[in-house]
Motif scaffolding. Structure first.
Motif: not given
Ligand code: ZN
Ligand code: ZN
Ligand code: ZN
Length: 375
Positions: A176-193
């Motif tokens: 599993x991708x260690x960066x996104x924990x297998x989600x494929x995406x992560x929350x945008x840091x610019x707008x906090x999602x």
């Protein structure tokens, strides 16, 4: 790949987390073949090749024929031609002095340059990963990974440096991708999602200061679309490129390198050694093999010593970390001539070196000082 924005809550914000170091998956480390020459490094493993012991050939070289070799003697005419063409190549040197000076004496010395080139191959292994794109996985279940020095690869032409990377067979593992924990995406840091950010024009007040009109930049909403994520609120994981899984594998990195050792016999004339090291010479002797042996009985003792020193330096530097594929030692003759001349009541010298008659002049009499550096 795009996720619904309603997924947001399940997306972990990892945008401030540093990229994870390349750690080998623990379950694969146990399956690596154990070899005598494996050394554990902090990031990669260094594999020493099996040492080779080669006998020393009983070879006697007859040097007299090499020493009979003569380079053409520099005549007065050649000395003047060399100076004239040197002066021509310099914009602030006048050619009148070169044409008029009186050549008083020519002293020629032939120097010997010894050069040893060693072409070697080193191999290291390191863990790496790439986005997993659903191709078949060549893992340990398909067999044991070969030892690094047993992997056959195409060697580049001798003395041609190169670095290439290969995937070690049967070393792959999907995680599993260690960066996104297998989600494929992560929350945008610019707008906090959120997908939107506070309008910078009205600072979120919806209207400009001291103005009754609503802010045109955000149409009076106080917020604008986040430019980092184009309003999506999340970003595709750069580590797995949105694939959610990573293929980890051992990478074999092979570097082919040339090591160079050079020695020029001591000139009795006062010409800088660094010029002689680069000078064009005439090859007297060339010896190329998988291993070369020191020149032992050359009439110039310093050359025999240099050969011995070069070979032992290279073998000491490379023995523990690389395999020598080819060595080449050459002996070259470098002609050096000191030209003593008289010009307008003064005597001085210049030097002609190399088979292509390069010139070194300390104090040329006719030189302007515009400071130009055109060669
Ligand atoms: Zn955003
Ligand atoms: Zn606004
Ligand atoms: Zn990822």
């Amino acid at each position: 790949m795009d996720r619904d924005l309603s997924d947001d809550d399940s997306v972990v914000d990892l945008s401030f987390e540093a990229e994870s170091p390349l750690a080998p998956p623990a379950e694969l480390l146990e399956t690596l073949p154990s070899c005598d020459w494996v050394l554990q490094g902090d990031r990669h493993q260094i594999f020493f090749p099996p040492s080779e012991t080669a006998g020393r050939p009983q070879e006697q070289r007859c040097w007299s024929s090499f020493l009979e070799h003569r380079v053409p003697v520099v005549t007065e005419e050649v000395a003047r031609e060399a100076l004239l063409s040197f002066v021509d190549s310099k914009c602030c040197y006048g050619s009148a002095a070169a044409g008029d000076l009186v050549i008083l004496e020519l002293k020629q010395q032939n120097l010997c340059r010894y050069r040893l080139e060693t072409f070697s191959e080193s191999r290291i292994s390191e863990w790496t990963f790439q986005p997993f794109t659903n191709h078949s996985v060549d893992g340990p279940q398909r067999g044991t990974s070969p030892r690094l020095w047993d992997i056959k690869v195409q060697v580049p032409p001798m003395f041609q440096e190169d670095t290439r990377r290969f995937q070690v067979p049967h070393s792959s593992l999907v995680k599993e991708c260690h960066k996104c924990h297998g989600r494929g995406r992560y929350k945008c840091s610019g707008c906090h999602g959120a997908g939107t950010v506070r309008c910078s024009s009205c600072s979120g007040a919806k209207r400009k200061a001291k103005s009754a009109r609503r802010c045109q930049m955000c149409s009076g909403s106080g917020r604008r679309r986040c430019s980092t994520c184009s309003g999506r609120g999340n970003k595709t994981c750069a580590t797995c490129k949105g694939e959610k899984k990573l293929l980890h594998f051992t990478q074999l990195v092979i570097a082919w390198k040339n090591s160079l050792f050079e020695f020029v016999s001591e000139p009795q004339l006062d010409c800088p050694g660094e010029l002689l090291a680069k000078a064009r010479g005439e090859t007297l002797f060339k010896d190329e093999n998988t291993t070369v042996y020191p020149i032992v009985d050359f009439p110039l003792r310093e050359i025999s010593l240099a050969s011995r020193r070069g070979i032992s330096e290279h073998s000491a530097a490379l023995a523990s970390r690389a395999r020598v594929l080819q060595q080449r030692q050459t002996l070259e003759l470098i002609p050096l001539t000191e030209v003593r001349y008289w010009y307008q009541g003064k005597t001085d010298v210049y030097y002609i070196y190399g088979t292509d008659h390069q010139v070194y002049v300390v104090d040329y009499p006719e030189r302007c000082c515009c400071g130009c550096t055109i060669l």
